[in-house]
Design an enzyme around this catalytic site. Structure first.
Site, short mmCIF file in Angstrom:
data_model
loop_
_atom_site.label_atom_id
_atom_site.label_comp_id
_atom_site.label_asym_id
_atom_site.label_seq_id
_atom_site.Cartn_x
_atom_site.Cartn_y
_atom_site.Cartn_z
N GLY A 1 -16.66 62.61 -3.34
CA GLY A 1 -16.58 63.37 -4.57
C GLY A 1 -16.03 62.59 -5.75
O GLY A 1 -15.71 61.40 -5.67
N GLN B 1 -7.93 56.14 -6.00
CA GLN B 1 -8.31 56.80 -7.25
C GLN B 1 -7.31 57.91 -7.60
O GLN B 1 -6.98 58.12 -8.77
CB GLN B 1 -9.72 57.36 -7.12
CG GLN B 1 -10.78 56.29 -6.92
CD GLN B 1 -12.06 56.81 -6.29
OE1 GLN B 1 -12.27 58.02 -6.19
NE2 GLN B 1 -12.92 55.91 -5.86
N CYS C 1 -9.13 54.09 -0.75
CA CYS C 1 -10.38 54.63 -1.28
C CYS C 1 -10.13 55.78 -2.24
O CYS C 1 -9.63 55.58 -3.32
CB CYS C 1 -11.30 55.00 -0.14
SG CYS C 1 -11.76 53.57 0.84
N GLU D 1 -9.04 50.00 7.70
CA GLU D 1 -9.11 50.34 9.13
C GLU D 1 -10.23 49.59 9.83
O GLU D 1 -10.28 49.53 11.06
CB GLU D 1 -9.29 51.86 9.31
CG GLU D 1 -10.69 52.39 9.16
CD GLU D 1 -11.15 52.40 7.72
OE1 GLU D 1 -12.36 52.38 7.48
OE2 GLU D 1 -10.29 52.42 6.81
N ASN E 1 -16.84 51.89 0.52
CA ASN E 1 -17.72 53.02 0.28
C ASN E 1 -17.15 53.81 -0.88
O ASN E 1 -16.39 54.76 -0.69
CB ASN E 1 -17.84 53.92 1.52
CG ASN E 1 -18.63 55.18 1.23
OD1 ASN E 1 -19.37 55.25 0.25
ND2 ASN E 1 -18.46 56.20 2.05
N GLY F 1 -18.16 55.16 -5.09
CA GLY F 1 -19.03 55.20 -6.26
C GLY F 1 -18.26 55.40 -7.54
O GLY F 1 -18.85 55.41 -8.62
N GLY G 1 -12.29 59.66 0.96
CA GLY G 1 -12.97 60.96 0.87
C GLY G 1 -14.07 60.94 -0.16
O GLY G 1 -14.20 59.98 -0.93
N HIS H 1 -11.62 49.90 2.82
CA HIS H 1 -11.29 50.47 4.13
C HIS H 1 -10.60 49.45 5.04
O HIS H 1 -11.26 48.72 5.79
CB HIS H 1 -12.57 50.96 4.82
CG HIS H 1 -13.14 52.20 4.25
ND1 HIS H 1 -12.97 53.44 4.83
CD2 HIS H 1 -13.86 52.42 3.12
CE1 HIS H 1 -13.57 54.37 4.10
NE2 HIS H 1 -14.11 53.78 3.05
#
Length: 385
Positions: free
Chosen positions: A243, A273, A269, A361, A311, A313, A241, A359
């Site tokens: 943010g 966190q 992902c 998947e 993906n 940050g 996700g 990821h």
């Protein structure tokens, strides 16, 4: 954050970074303006999956591969019901797609969905700039009026870019999550039931679990512990996700309730966190992040090196050289990125819980990490036994 009037054609476009650097090109997709965080993706393929990944919400994606759109757009590969990127930056868009699966061009898809993009710029120079200065806010502006822009006009555009919200401190999971619970049935015999907390889940993820005989109940990001218990799950999954994980207090509290219950847990992902925070570790923003489908990660439990899709940050701040004592027992960094030693996975040694930062998947690839879904199945089998 995006306005558009469609029909890019050859309208001029301008990309403005928050540090003042600009790139002039041509409109690609919708004509208008958009704002977001400028990030780059190193994948040479899989642009359709990238565009529809909810983790890219409020980000303007720069593609490092020079030719984008070669295979057009189809209706089978999207990872969600819409494009989530705030803007799109390419060097040389394909003039004519070449794939038997293509039903329309990428330019048409971007225009239809109101995604403002820019083409014809030096994406290599832009990527090098982001690597040196870090991901930053950006605006893309397109339309005939840009033919006569002046210095004062650019100063005004720069001020608008700097007024846009930053990614640090952004709470975005609820904006991309499902509003209602839905079920992805197991393929073949149902072996397990999993409650999947949707923080920005990609469509391929429950599909990978369904392939292994798992019935997946996808719950909203606002789900409560009672909502999870109502599923009667053999395992609980926390998805990817967008943010800043430092803002995700509700998912952290929800994960702690799962850890206390002893139910097998798997996160990817953003879910990695969240597990880090639930265990008491901090998180931090990477300079320019990991995005693409070609990043090397070592599974420290086996020594195997995988080429993986990323993906993110943000990352978990956990020690890689020793086990850590947490409220839920011993925790260990299970995976690390070989490019920069960033934490890419966590596991609990005294409870059935683990996570990875990438990821597995594998949409649009590679498939080196698919075994992680089997590892989740093994945890659920052991718990049932």
């Amino acid at each position: 954050m995006t306005t558009a009037n469609g029909g890019a054609g050859q309208a001029p476009a301008l990309l403005v970074l928050e540090d003042g650097r600009t790139f002039r090109g041509r409109a690609y997709g919708a004509v208008g303006e958009t704002f977001g965080e400028a990030v780059f993706s190193t994948g040479m393929t899989g642009y359709q999956e990238t565009l529809t990944d909810p983790s890219y919400h409020r980000q303007v994606v720069v593609m490092t591969a020079p030719h984008i759109g070669n295979t057009g757009v189809n209706d089978e590969d999207p990872e969600s019901s819409r494009i989530w990127v705030s803007g799109y930056v390419v060097r040389d868009p394909a003039r004519v797609p070449s794939s038997w699966r293509s039903v329309r061009t990428l330019d048409e898809e971007l225009t239809t969905q109101g995604v403002v993009g820019i083409s014809g710029i030096d994406t290599r120079a832009l990527t090098r700039h982001l690597r040196e200065r870090g991901a930053m806010r950006v605006g893309i502006f397109s339309g005939p009026a840009l033919d006569e822009d002046s210095g004062s006009d650019r100063a005004s555009l720069l001020a608008r870019v700097r007024a846009a919200p930053q990614m640090k401190g952004a709470s975005l999971a609820e904006e991309v999550s499902t509003a209602e619970t839905y079920i992805v049935p197991a393929r073949g015999e149902r072996r397990f039931t999993v409650a999947a907390v949707d923080l920005g889940i990609k469509g391929m993820t429950p599909h990978r679990m369904a392939e292994r005989g798992i019935e997946v109940h996808v719950l909203p990001a606002t789900a409560s512990p009672d909502d999870i218990r109502a599923v009667g799950p053999d395992g609980v999954f926390f998805s990817n996700g967008p943010g800043d994980p430092a803002t995700a207090d509700h998912p952290v509290a929800l994960m702690r309730s799962v850890l206390e219950s002893g139910t097998p847990l798997f996160g990817i992902c953003f879910g990695n966190q969240i597990l880090g925070r639930a265990l008491g570790f901090g998180t931090f923003k990477l300079t320019y992040g990991h995005r693409g489908i070609n990043l090397p990660v070592q599974d420290r439990t086996t020594g195997k090196v995988e080429i993986t899709a990323h993906n993110h940050g943000f990352a978990v701040d956990a020690p890689v050289d020793r086990d850590s004592e947490t409220e839920y027992g011993r925790a260990r960094v299970s995976h690390v990125c070989l490019n920069d030693n960033v934490v890419e996975g966590l596991e609990l040694l005294d409870r059935p819980a683990f996570s990875v930062q990438y990821h597995p998947e594998a949409a649009a690839g590679p498939h080196d990490a698919a075994y992680l879904f089997d590892r989740f199945v093994t945890l659920m089998e052991a718990q049932r036994a």
